[in-house]
Enzyme design. Structure first.
Site, PDB file in Angstrom:
ATOM      1  N   ALA A  65      -0.869   1.467  -1.394  1.00 36.80           N
ATOM      2  CA  ALA A  65      -1.623   0.754  -0.361  1.00 36.80           C
ATOM      3  C   ALA A  65      -1.427   1.413   1.001  1.00 36.80           C
ATOM      4  O   ALA A  65      -1.619   0.780   2.029  1.00 36.80           O
ATOM      5  CB  ALA A  65      -1.173  -0.705  -0.320  1.00 36.80           C
TER       6      ALA A  65
ATOM      7  N   LYS B 118      -3.249  10.182  12.936  1.00 34.86           N
ATOM      8  CA  LYS B 118      -4.503   9.683  12.356  1.00 34.86           C
ATOM      9  C   LYS B 118      -5.013   8.397  13.019  1.00 34.86           C
ATOM     10  O   LYS B 118      -6.208   8.161  13.064  1.00 34.86           O
ATOM     11  CB  LYS B 118      -4.333   9.458  10.845  1.00 34.86           C
ATOM     12  CG  LYS B 118      -4.264  10.764  10.061  1.00 34.86           C
ATOM     13  CD  LYS B 118      -4.230  10.505   8.562  1.00 34.86           C
ATOM     14  CE  LYS B 118      -4.264  11.819   7.808  1.00 34.86           C
ATOM     15  NZ  LYS B 118      -4.352  11.641   6.347  1.00 34.86           N
TER      16      LYS B 118
ATOM     17  N   THR C 101      -3.491  15.286  11.247  1.00 37.55           N
ATOM     18  CA  THR C 101      -2.615  14.790  10.183  1.00 37.55           C
ATOM     19  C   THR C 101      -1.619  13.827  10.801  1.00 37.55           C
ATOM     20  O   THR C 101      -1.635  13.565  12.002  1.00 37.55           O
ATOM     21  CB  THR C 101      -1.879  15.948   9.471  1.00 37.55           C
ATOM     22  OG1 THR C 101      -1.091  16.625  10.433  1.00 37.55           O
ATOM     23  CG2 THR C 101      -2.849  16.901   8.839  1.00 37.55           C
TER      24      THR C 101
ATOM     25  N   ASN D  58       0.825  -2.486  -5.687  1.00 38.30           N
ATOM     26  CA  ASN D  58       1.726  -1.867  -4.697  1.00 38.30           C
ATOM     27  C   ASN D  58       3.106  -2.511  -4.717  1.00 38.30           C
ATOM     28  O   ASN D  58       3.258  -3.681  -5.032  1.00 38.30           O
ATOM     29  CB  ASN D  58       1.134  -1.969  -3.283  1.00 38.30           C
ATOM     30  CG  ASN D  58       1.781  -0.975  -2.340  1.00 38.30           C
ATOM     31  OD1 ASN D  58       1.851   0.217  -2.664  1.00 38.30           O
ATOM     32  ND2 ASN D  58       2.263  -1.422  -1.200  1.00 38.30           N
ATOM     33  N   ARG D  59       4.083  -1.679  -4.370  1.00 37.44           N
ATOM     34  CA  ARG D  59       5.492  -2.111  -4.350  1.00 37.44           C
ATOM     35  C   ARG D  59       5.742  -3.123  -3.230  1.00 37.44           C
ATOM     36  O   ARG D  59       6.386  -4.120  -3.419  1.00 37.44           O
ATOM     37  CB  ARG D  59       6.339  -0.849  -4.162  1.00 37.44           C
ATOM     38  CG  ARG D  59       7.801  -1.047  -4.074  1.00 37.44           C
ATOM     39  CD  ARG D  59       8.486   0.282  -3.878  1.00 37.44           C
ATOM     40  NE  ARG D  59       8.083   0.926  -2.622  1.00 37.44           N
ATOM     41  CZ  ARG D  59       8.571   2.072  -2.183  1.00 37.44           C
ATOM     42  NH1 ARG D  59       9.456   2.728  -2.915  1.00 37.44           N
ATOM     43  NH2 ARG D  59       8.169   2.590  -1.030  1.00 37.44           N
TER      44      ARG D  59
ATOM     45  N   ALA E 114      -3.732   6.886   2.068  1.00 33.52           N
ATOM     46  CA  ALA E 114      -4.621   7.460   1.054  1.00 33.52           C
ATOM     47  C   ALA E 114      -5.321   6.356   0.267  1.00 33.52           C
ATOM     48  O   ALA E 114      -6.532   6.420   0.008  1.00 33.52           O
ATOM     49  CB  ALA E 114      -3.825   8.376   0.121  1.00 33.52           C
TER      50      ALA E 114
ATOM     51  N   ASP F 158     -10.956  11.847   3.902  1.00 30.95           N
ATOM     52  CA  ASP F 158     -10.057  11.758   2.736  1.00 30.95           C
ATOM     53  C   ASP F 158     -10.730  10.987   1.596  1.00 30.95           C
ATOM     54  O   ASP F 158     -10.807  11.467   0.462  1.00 30.95           O
ATOM     55  CB  ASP F 158      -8.753  11.036   3.111  1.00 30.95           C
ATOM     56  CG  ASP F 158      -7.777  11.948   3.851  1.00 30.95           C
ATOM     57  OD1 ASP F 158      -7.875  13.178   3.698  1.00 30.95           O
ATOM     58  OD2 ASP F 158      -6.922  11.413   4.573  1.00 30.95           O
TER      59      ASP F 158
HETATM   60  P1  NDP Z   1       1.804   6.412   2.873  1.00 31.93           P
HETATM   61  O1  NDP Z   1       3.222   6.661   3.262  1.00 31.93           O
HETATM   62  O2  NDP Z   1       0.865   5.785   3.850  1.00 31.93           O
HETATM   63  O3  NDP Z   1       1.796   5.474   1.549  1.00 31.93           O
HETATM   64  C1  NDP Z   1       2.615   5.778   0.447  1.00 31.93           C
HETATM   65  C2  NDP Z   1       2.315   4.798  -0.689  1.00 31.93           C
HETATM   66  O4  NDP Z   1       3.120   5.179  -1.816  1.00 31.93           O
HETATM   67  C3  NDP Z   1       2.691   3.349  -0.369  1.00 31.93           C
HETATM   68  O5  NDP Z   1       1.796   2.499  -1.038  1.00 31.93           O
HETATM   69  C4  NDP Z   1       4.095   3.238  -0.974  1.00 31.93           C
HETATM   70  O6  NDP Z   1       4.422   1.928  -1.335  1.00 31.93           O
HETATM   71  C5  NDP Z   1       3.918   4.063  -2.214  1.00 31.93           C
HETATM   72  N1  NDP Z   1       5.185   4.578  -2.732  1.00 31.93           N
HETATM   73  C6  NDP Z   1       5.905   5.634  -2.274  1.00 31.93           C
HETATM   74  N2  NDP Z   1       7.007   5.828  -3.023  1.00 31.93           N
HETATM   75  C7  NDP Z   1       6.984   4.863  -3.978  1.00 31.93           C
HETATM   76  C8  NDP Z   1       7.841   4.537  -5.070  1.00 31.93           C
HETATM   77  N3  NDP Z   1       8.950   5.239  -5.324  1.00 31.93           N
HETATM   78  N4  NDP Z   1       7.513   3.513  -5.884  1.00 31.93           N
HETATM   79  C9  NDP Z   1       6.369   2.799  -5.655  1.00 31.93           C
HETATM   80  N5  NDP Z   1       5.520   3.055  -4.615  1.00 31.93           N
HETATM   81  C10 NDP Z   1       5.825   4.071  -3.812  1.00 31.93           C
HETATM   82  O7  NDP Z   1       1.263   7.801   2.386  1.00 31.93           O
HETATM   83  P2  NDP Z   1      -0.278   8.269   2.254  1.00 31.93           P
HETATM   84  O8  NDP Z   1      -1.047   7.151   1.662  1.00 31.93           O
HETATM   85  O9  NDP Z   1      -0.721   8.875   3.523  1.00 31.93           O
HETATM   86  O10 NDP Z   1      -0.150   9.459   1.205  1.00 31.93           O
HETATM   87  C11 NDP Z   1       0.138   9.192  -0.165  1.00 31.93           C
HETATM   88  C12 NDP Z   1       0.007  10.486  -0.933  1.00 31.93           C
HETATM   89  O11 NDP Z   1      -1.340  10.914  -0.885  1.00 31.93           O
HETATM   90  C13 NDP Z   1       0.849  11.633  -0.359  1.00 31.93           C
HETATM   91  O12 NDP Z   1       1.601  12.170  -1.406  1.00 31.93           O
HETATM   92  C14 NDP Z   1      -0.155  12.650   0.124  1.00 31.93           C
HETATM   93  O13 NDP Z   1       0.254  13.966  -0.166  1.00 31.93           O
HETATM   94  C15 NDP Z   1      -1.372  12.304  -0.720  1.00 31.93           C
HETATM   95  N6  NDP Z   1      -2.628  12.659  -0.052  1.00 31.93           N
HETATM   96  C16 NDP Z   1      -3.418  13.566  -0.674  1.00 31.93           C
HETATM   97  C17 NDP Z   1      -4.594  13.953  -0.107  1.00 31.93           C
HETATM   98  C18 NDP Z   1      -5.425  14.966  -0.806  1.00 31.93           C
HETATM   99  O14 NDP Z   1      -6.386  15.463  -0.194  1.00 31.93           O
HETATM  100  N7  NDP Z   1      -5.148  15.281  -2.052  1.00 31.93           N
HETATM  101  C19 NDP Z   1      -5.070  13.394   1.178  1.00 31.93           C
HETATM  102  C20 NDP Z   1      -4.182  12.399   1.734  1.00 31.93           C
HETATM  103  C21 NDP Z   1      -2.987  12.072   1.128  1.00 31.93           C
HETATM  104  P3  NDP Z   1       5.036   0.880  -0.238  1.00 31.93           P
HETATM  105  O15 NDP Z   1       3.862   0.347   0.527  1.00 31.93           O
HETATM  106  O16 NDP Z   1       5.703  -0.137  -1.070  1.00 31.93           O
HETATM  107  O17 NDP Z   1       5.980   1.677   0.619  1.00 31.93           O
END
Ligand code: NDP
Length: 284
Positions: A133, A73, A69, A156-157, A136, A109
């Site tokens: 983006a 990764k 994790t 994406n933001r 996940a 994933d």
């Molecule tokens: P990252 O930190 O790599 O990415 C987070 C993403 O969420 C980015 O695109 C970010 O945008 C966006 N984001 C976060 N907060 C906001 C907000 N307030 N407004 C708009 N965009 C937002 O995280 P991961 O991709 O690794 O994980 C994302 C989610 O996926 C987690 O909650 C995790 O628990 C879940 N997950 C679930 C799995 C499952 O098996 N169910 C497996 C893997 C992950 P920006 O680029 O602009 O920051």
């Protein structure tokens, strides 16, 4: 309390950050017990400076594989002997598999997500909107494209991350991808079949957080998926259900990445129902 290890047991595990009761461990060990496999899944806290030693330790102790994790990764890749196709495209590994005397990095994933998606819809020739983006979204984007999605819109933001993912998709997978900067309420366009929240919006403790989009554009023919496993009934899941959409929650992805991990490691095709029940018990 878990039973003590014995040296006949096959070992798998998760290297990452500490958690009080690791839901993945509970889910994996439920599968092992259900299928009569004398295997263990250990949760092991490994700091960034110890990753190399931990991987060598896993080799030395004959681990059949392990998950990694955050924060490992990407960093784990330099310690492995090779990568599966999608892990190589994504540049991230969440599941390591011993094949012969080699440790091969896979990414389950996105594969887990597509497995749960296929229970409702085949992504082949579908239009997909993905919010997010990050890791996940990258995993899901690559796998839905490899599964035949025709068009992927990344919303994406932050522009740089969104454009980077779109460039990766357009360069390496057979789908047409575009980017929309998320700076106000987003309207799901005509021609969309599948909508996916791959952001962390809605994750505990921020359970009331909502995606900024026009809910009136959620038509009942859409399949709507959320990656958030805790709590699984996010605002998006409830809203989409109330509008007649077919819905996949974040437990589907978590269970199915576990199913694929158990298949890779043990050769047994585990019962996803048993695994989901174990997860639901932990996550309430
Ligand atoms: P990252 O930190 O790599 O990415 C987070 C993403 O969420 C980015 O695109 C970010 O945008 C966006 N984001 C976060 N907060 C906001 C907000 N307030 N407004 C708009 N965009 C937002 O995280 P991961 O991709 O690794 O994980 C994302 C989610 O996926 C987690 O909650 C995790 O628990 C879940 N997950 C679930 C799995 C499952 O098996 N169910 C497996 C893997 C992950 P920006 O680029 O602009 O920051």
């Amino acid at each position: 309390m878990t039973e003590p290890l014995n040296f006949k047991q096959e070992l798998t595990g998760c290297f990452g950050q500490p958690v009080a009761e690791n839901p993945t461990q509970v889910m994996m060990e439920a599968a092992y017990r259900h299928h009569g496999l004398d295997w263990r899944y250990l949760t092991i806290e490994v700091g960034p400076d110890d990753l190399s030693a931990a991987v060598e330790g896993a080799r030395a102790m004959g681990f059949r594989g392990f998950n990694c994790t955050i924060p490992h990764k990407v960093a784990v890749i330099q310690h492995l002997d090779g990568l599966g196709e999608s892990a190589s495209l994504m540049g991230a590994v969440n599941c390591v598999v011993r094949r012969g005397d080699q440790l091969i990095g896979e990414n389950t994933d996105g594969k887990g997500f597509v497995k749960s998606l296929r229970e409702l819809v085949d992504p082949q020739d579908k239009g997909v909107v993905i919010f997010g983006a990050g890791g996940a979204a990258r995993a899901i984007g690559v796998e839905v494209a490899l599964a035949g999605a025709s068009h992927i819109t990344i919303v994406n933001r932050s522009q740089s991350r969104g454009e980077e993912l779109v460039a990766l998709l357009n360069a390496h997978v057979p789908a047409d991808a575009d980017f929309v900067l998320w700076e106000g309420p987003y309207s799901i366009p005509e021609g969309t079949n599948i909508v996916i929240n791959a952001t962390s919006i809605g994750l505990f403790p921020n359970i009331d957080a909502r995606l900024d989009f026009d809910v009136n554009t959620l038509s009942s023919d859409l399949v709507v998926a959320d990656v958030i496993p805790n709590p699984p009934r996010t605002h998006l899941v409830r809203e989409a259900e109330s509008r007649g959409c077919r819905v996949i929650d974040g437990l589907g992805m978590l269970v199915n990445q576990g199913v694929i991990g158990v298949e890779y490691w043990t050769g047994t095709n585990p019962d996803p129902v048993v695994m989901r029940e174990a997860l639901e018990e932990v996550l309430g």
